[in-house]
Design a protein around this motif. Structure first.
Motif, PDB file in Angstrom:
ATOM      1  N   TRP A  32      46.410  27.831  49.192  1.00 26.86           N
ATOM      2  CA  TRP A  32      46.810  28.427  47.870  1.00 26.86           C
ATOM      3  C   TRP A  32      46.051  29.519  47.734  1.00 26.86           C
ATOM      4  O   TRP A  32      46.321  30.850  47.589  1.00 26.86           O
ATOM      5  N   SER A  33      44.618  29.358  48.054  1.00 27.50           N
ATOM      6  CA  SER A  33      43.461  30.502  47.836  1.00 27.50           C
ATOM      7  C   SER A  33      43.676  31.691  48.850  1.00 27.50           C
ATOM      8  O   SER A  33      43.622  33.027  48.408  1.00 27.50           O
ATOM      9  N   VAL A  34      44.376  31.325  50.131  1.00 23.07           N
ATOM     10  CA  VAL A  34      44.554  32.339  51.280  1.00 23.07           C
ATOM     11  C   VAL A  34      45.642  33.179  50.632  1.00 23.07           C
ATOM     12  O   VAL A  34      45.793  34.510  50.672  1.00 23.07           O
ATOM     13  N   ARG A  35      46.777  32.538  49.857  1.00 23.13           N
ATOM     14  CA  ARG A  35      47.855  33.319  49.470  1.00 23.13           C
ATOM     15  C   ARG A  35      47.480  34.221  48.267  1.00 23.13           C
ATOM     16  O   ARG A  35      47.996  35.346  47.853  1.00 23.13           O
ATOM     17  N   GLN A  36      46.518  33.768  47.298  1.00 25.61           N
ATOM     18  CA  GLN A  36      45.993  34.324  46.187  1.00 25.61           C
ATOM     19  C   GLN A  36      44.886  35.308  46.288  1.00 25.61           C
ATOM     20  O   GLN A  36      44.088  35.645  45.654  1.00 25.61           O
ATOM     21  N   ARG A  37      44.603  35.537  47.784  1.00 23.87           N
ATOM     22  CA  ARG A  37      43.131  36.026  48.161  1.00 23.87           C
ATOM     23  C   ARG A  37      42.957  37.338  47.348  1.00 23.87           C
ATOM     24  O   ARG A  37      41.922  37.657  46.803  1.00 23.87           O
ATOM     25  N   GLU A  38      44.078  38.277  47.277  1.00 24.71           N
ATOM     26  CA  GLU A  38      44.002  39.476  46.681  1.00 24.71           C
ATOM     27  C   GLU A  38      43.703  39.546  45.167  1.00 24.71           C
ATOM     28  O   GLU A  38      42.669  40.375  45.028  1.00 24.71           O
ATOM     29  N   ARG A  39      44.212  38.717  44.553  1.00 23.32           N
ATOM     30  CA  ARG A  39      43.880  38.281  43.028  1.00 23.32           C
ATOM     31  C   ARG A  39      42.150  38.096  42.990  1.00 23.32           C
ATOM     32  O   ARG A  39      41.510  38.180  42.007  1.00 23.32           O
ATOM     33  N   LEU A  40      41.949  36.809  43.876  1.00 21.36           N
ATOM     34  CA  LEU A  40      40.667  36.361  43.827  1.00 21.36           C
ATOM     35  C   LEU A  40      39.598  37.145  43.889  1.00 21.36           C
ATOM     36  O   LEU A  40      38.650  36.971  43.374  1.00 21.36           O
ATOM     37  N   ALA A  41      39.849  38.074  45.002  1.00 16.04           N
ATOM     38  CA  ALA A  41      38.822  38.939  45.212  1.00 16.04           C
ATOM     39  C   ALA A  41      38.197  39.777  44.297  1.00 16.04           C
ATOM     40  O   ALA A  41      37.101  40.430  44.287  1.00 16.04           O
ATOM     41  N   LYS A  42      39.058  39.985  43.177  1.00 14.65           N
ATOM     42  CA  LYS A  42      38.854  40.809  42.112  1.00 14.65           C
ATOM     43  C   LYS A  42      37.917  40.142  41.008  1.00 14.65           C
ATOM     44  O   LYS A  42      37.595  40.704  39.996  1.00 14.65           O
ATOM     45  N   HIS A  43      37.488  38.734  41.256  1.00 12.76           N
ATOM     46  CA  HIS A  43      36.839  37.963  40.478  1.00 12.76           C
ATOM     47  C   HIS A  43      35.594  37.220  40.842  1.00 12.76           C
ATOM     48  O   HIS A  43      35.417  37.141  42.077  1.00 12.76           O
ATOM     49  N   GLN A  44      34.755  36.731  40.201  1.00 14.25           N
ATOM     50  CA  GLN A  44      33.405  36.184  40.557  1.00 14.25           C
ATOM     51  C   GLN A  44      34.151  34.608  40.837  1.00 14.25           C
ATOM     52  O   GLN A  44      34.592  33.848  39.954  1.00 14.25           O
ATOM     53  N   LEU A  45      33.792  33.953  42.049  1.00 14.47           N
ATOM     54  CA  LEU A  45      34.333  32.672  42.438  1.00 14.47           C
ATOM     55  C   LEU A  45      33.047  31.729  42.434  1.00 14.47           C
ATOM     56  O   LEU A  45      32.150  31.995  43.088  1.00 14.47           O
ATOM     57  N   LEU A  46      33.412  30.465  41.801  1.00 15.95           N
ATOM     58  CA  LEU A  46      32.326  29.407  41.757  1.00 15.95           C
ATOM     59  C   LEU A  46      33.005  27.977  42.370  1.00 15.95           C
ATOM     60  O   LEU A  46      34.135  27.889  41.984  1.00 15.95           O
ATOM     61  N   ALA A  47      32.388  27.358  42.855  1.00 17.95           N
ATOM     62  CA  ALA A  47      33.130  26.068  43.272  1.00 17.95           C
ATOM     63  C   ALA A  47      32.012  25.037  43.664  1.00 17.95           C
ATOM     64  O   ALA A  47      30.802  25.094  43.777  1.00 17.95           O
ATOM     65  N   THR A  48      32.653  23.677  43.524  1.00 21.12           N
ATOM     66  CA  THR A  48      31.847  22.404  43.976  1.00 21.12           C
ATOM     67  C   THR A  48      31.617  22.581  45.433  1.00 21.12           C
ATOM     68  O   THR A  48      32.438  23.020  46.325  1.00 21.12           O
ATOM     69  N   GLY A  49      30.296  21.958  45.900  1.00 20.91           N
ATOM     70  CA  GLY A  49      29.833  21.739  47.534  1.00 20.91           C
ATOM     71  C   GLY A  49      30.779  22.207  48.295  1.00 20.91           C
ATOM     72  O   GLY A  49      30.897  23.337  48.961  1.00 20.91           O
ATOM     73  N   THR A  50      31.157  21.191  48.809  1.00 20.52           N
ATOM     74  CA  THR A  50      32.213  21.239  50.155  1.00 20.52           C
ATOM     75  C   THR A  50      33.297  22.439  50.012  1.00 20.52           C
ATOM     76  O   THR A  50      33.820  23.147  50.993  1.00 20.52           O
ATOM     77  N   THR A  51      33.756  22.134  48.891  1.00 21.98           N
ATOM     78  CA  THR A  51      35.314  23.277  48.580  1.00 21.98           C
ATOM     79  C   THR A  51      34.575  24.586  48.759  1.00 21.98           C
ATOM     80  O   THR A  51      35.379  25.332  49.225  1.00 21.98           O
ATOM     81  N   GLY A  52      33.501  24.539  48.052  1.00 22.12           N
ATOM     82  CA  GLY A  52      33.036  26.137  48.080  1.00 22.12           C
ATOM     83  C   GLY A  52      32.598  26.836  49.334  1.00 22.12           C
ATOM     84  O   GLY A  52      32.834  27.711  49.871  1.00 22.12           O
ATOM     85  N   LEU A  53      31.894  26.089  50.339  1.00 22.59           N
ATOM     86  CA  LEU A  53      31.791  26.112  51.625  1.00 22.59           C
ATOM     87  C   LEU A  53      33.218  26.595  52.705  1.00 22.59           C
ATOM     88  O   LEU A  53      33.006  27.550  52.947  1.00 22.59           O
TER      89      LEU A  53
END
Length: 154
Positions: A32-53
């Motif tokens: 999902w995040s790959v499909r939404q990469r363009e939108r996500l790139a405009k924002h600050q991303l945070l994530a839990t451990g393994t998911t974030g890596l």
């Protein structure tokens, strides 16, 4: 005890988006995040451990990583929400598998509801949230009036 009163706040145009996924849902979130990469790139991303890596590697974008969810990462994100340092939560949780840290997950979802931030719990709701016209603009919303709450306790 009296009911809490509310005030308004403004979500910024550049959102701080927390991304979380249970083990069996990580690949769904990554796709999902790959499909939404363009939108996500405009924002600050945070994530839990393994998911974030995994997100950082897959998206080639900066992702601020908390510790792993079962070790307290969900609680770290919950604290950030309460401090108004997370504006949106995308949490692909697994409804078919019991989680050992289920109380932490419920606490994270509860604090997101208390502080009235947008929450998406699956691909469809996440698509709708990121497609919103409100995503890239400031948006006024209702939050608990903590200062009035404190004043009433004294």
């Amino acid at each position: 005890m009296s009911r809490i009163s509310f005030t308004s706040a403004t979500l910024p145009a550049r959102k701080r988006i927390a991304l979380v996924a249970h083990d069996h849902c990580k690949e769904f979130l990554l796709d999902w995040s790959v499909r939404q990469r363009e939108r996500l790139a405009k924002h600050q991303l945070l994530a839990t451990g393994t998911t974030g890596l995994l997100l950082g590697q897959r998206l080639q974008l900066p992702v601020e990583c908390m510790i792993s969810g079962p070790l307290g990462g969900d609680q770290q994100l919950g604290a950030r929400i309460a401090e108004r340092r997370v504006d949106m939560l995308v949490f692909f949780w697994d409804p078919f598998e019991p989680q050992p840290h289920d109380p932490d997950i419920k606490a994270l979802l509860r604090v997101a509801a208390v502080w009235n931030i947008p929450v998406a719990c699956n691909e469809s709701s996440a698509d709708y949230m990121l497609a919103s016209t409100l995503l890239e603009q400031q948006h006024d919303y209702r939050i608990p009036d903590y200062q009035t709450y404190l004043a009433g306790r004294g």
